[in-house]
Design an enzyme around this catalytic site. Sequence first.
Site, PDB file in Angstrom:
ATOM      1  NE  ARG A  40      49.059  47.990  65.848  1.00 40.21           N
ATOM      2  CZ  ARG A  40      48.724  46.758  65.528  1.00 40.21           C
ATOM      3  NH1 ARG A  40      48.785  45.800  66.426  1.00 40.21           N
ATOM      4  NH2 ARG A  40      48.292  46.463  64.316  1.00 40.21           N
ATOM      5  CB  THR A  58      44.484  40.072  69.968  1.00 39.09           C
ATOM      6  OG1 THR A  58      43.145  39.732  69.673  1.00 39.09           O
ATOM      7  CG2 THR A  58      45.083  40.769  68.799  1.00 39.09           C
ATOM      8  CB  THR A  80      47.862  41.712  69.758  1.00 36.06           C
ATOM      9  OG1 THR A  80      48.025  40.867  68.622  1.00 36.06           O
ATOM     10  CG2 THR A  80      48.469  43.068  69.446  1.00 36.06           C
TER      11      THR A  80
END
Length: 606
Positions: A114, A417, A435
């Site tokens: 992330r 995404t 994403t």
Amino acid sequence: MKLSVHALALSLLLAGCTGLPPSFSYQAPPPQPEAASGYQEKPGWALRDYAVAAANPLATDAGRQVLAAGGSALDAAIAVQMVLGLVEPQSSGIGGGAFLMYYDGKQVRAYDGRETAPAAADETLFLDADGTPLPFNQAVVGGRSVGVPGAVAMLELAHREHGTLPWADLFQPAIRLAEQGFAISPRLYTQLESDAFLRQDPVAAAYFYQPDGSPYPVGHVLQNRPYAVVLRHIAAQGSAALHRGEIAEAIVAKVRGHATNPGQMTLADLAGYRPKQREPLCSDYDARGREYVLCGFPPPSSGAIAVGQILGILGHTGAAGLPLQRTDDGEPLPSPQWLHLYTEASRLAFADRAKYIGDPDFVSPPGGHWSSMLAPDYLAARAGLIGERSMKTAEPGRPGAMQVSLGVPVAQPEYGTSHISIIDREGRALSMTTTIEAQFGSRQMVNPYGTDTGGFLLNNELTDFNFAPNDAAGLPTANRVQPGKRPRSSMSPTLVFDKPSGQVLVSGGSPGGALIIHYTAKTLYGMLNWGMNAQTAINLPNFGALGAPTLLEDNRFPAETLDWLRARDHELTEMDMTSGLQAIGRTDQGWFGGADPRREGVVMGE
């Protein structure tokens, strides 16, 4: 002095020729027609030994070739991701992030790629001078919204532990397609045509659009030599090529140099990024007399918790006893009674999600562990709040013994995404959702070389944070902006196991912003509770609730269903709900894969 794209590509190619012959050799497939961006019936795919499900046929084929060459599911995912960044740039790429669930035949692992907030970012990032949250699109377009990308570094970490083929070999498909060109698909064309902001970026405009401002047509062959050169660097040097040096300098210049909406990213932010391996969030689930274990991604993703809560709450209602209905064409359809229970369970889950879930390096879980939100007694108590009429708005529960001093934020949009599901011939299973957030991310394209057209897009992942750091009562929210923090996500990569035997049964997930949770839950319920194969479950109409309105996929439900729900106080919103589900399920003969008819994905294997 900077080399030209062509000279640099040649030097890297020659440097690569000094080593051993590659064990994987990519063959570009012949051009194939694709369906228009809309709804196309897909049959599902029965396979014996291995399967790859991804959002574009070229990406799926790259993964298939890797598996055919003896690569692992992890190897195949790297090849798939790099091709998706080329042919589906609106959804994911090396300028974004990803969550990856991986089963190596013995253990489930969760890899966190992330994006993170720059060190200079703080709670005021998305507030104007008066302390008011910025309009969403004003926040997105430009450098302000760009988080430090993590997908490549995460894949590199996972490859060190689970790769079979050499790292550099896995970039061959994307490099070859970028240099030779690929045909613009109907879906990419549709999104290029409709996007109001991408043309504002000179680099993106020169690559995607004609001089008159219209996108290149469907079938036009796009070459992206700058992207190929960037991939050659990453293939040779690893993720360090993206996070340090010339490419990193180009990223930072793009982010900080935006004329009206600059960001705060620095070279130190890029160099300091670290992917993480987290403890998978697994919970028991019973359906039709069979015991399963659902394994999904823990916070900063909210997916596993929300999906687990919805399915768990439904298990404490009469949902399992409600039969499916059938359309006039014989297609299965959830009943209005079942939809009532599902959407009420959703409201309860999303209320908890809003209050409690954030980056676990900054936010403590209620009760000391995230599993407190999936405890059977807690879910049974939440199910007891469901009545005969819609509650419309739910309040968060108290899954832990102690009161948590966190605020409840105002809802805001989530987008974007792509999803990849893979099973290899050794039974290793992968589920990865990847994403750049909104369509075309921050609409900022990086070309480090200044020659030719192309490059790669940067994410707008920071807009997944709450714009307002505190709620109306002044309490801080779990998902507020903080330096180095990872924004909360709805991505829900999921692996399902047979509890008695430990055998992997399903890999699945979807794009779709906050609706990812509903798309994934729908598919799991269809496969586990209604006994559907992956394709039939994916084909089911979409539905859900993020707050008060009950959301139904447009033109997929009969008037009788709408009337029944309205009579129980549901505020109905019919809308396009463009999931991009990919799922693979075990069968007695091997595997059966499904790809969403709402997008261009396919399943391939052997």
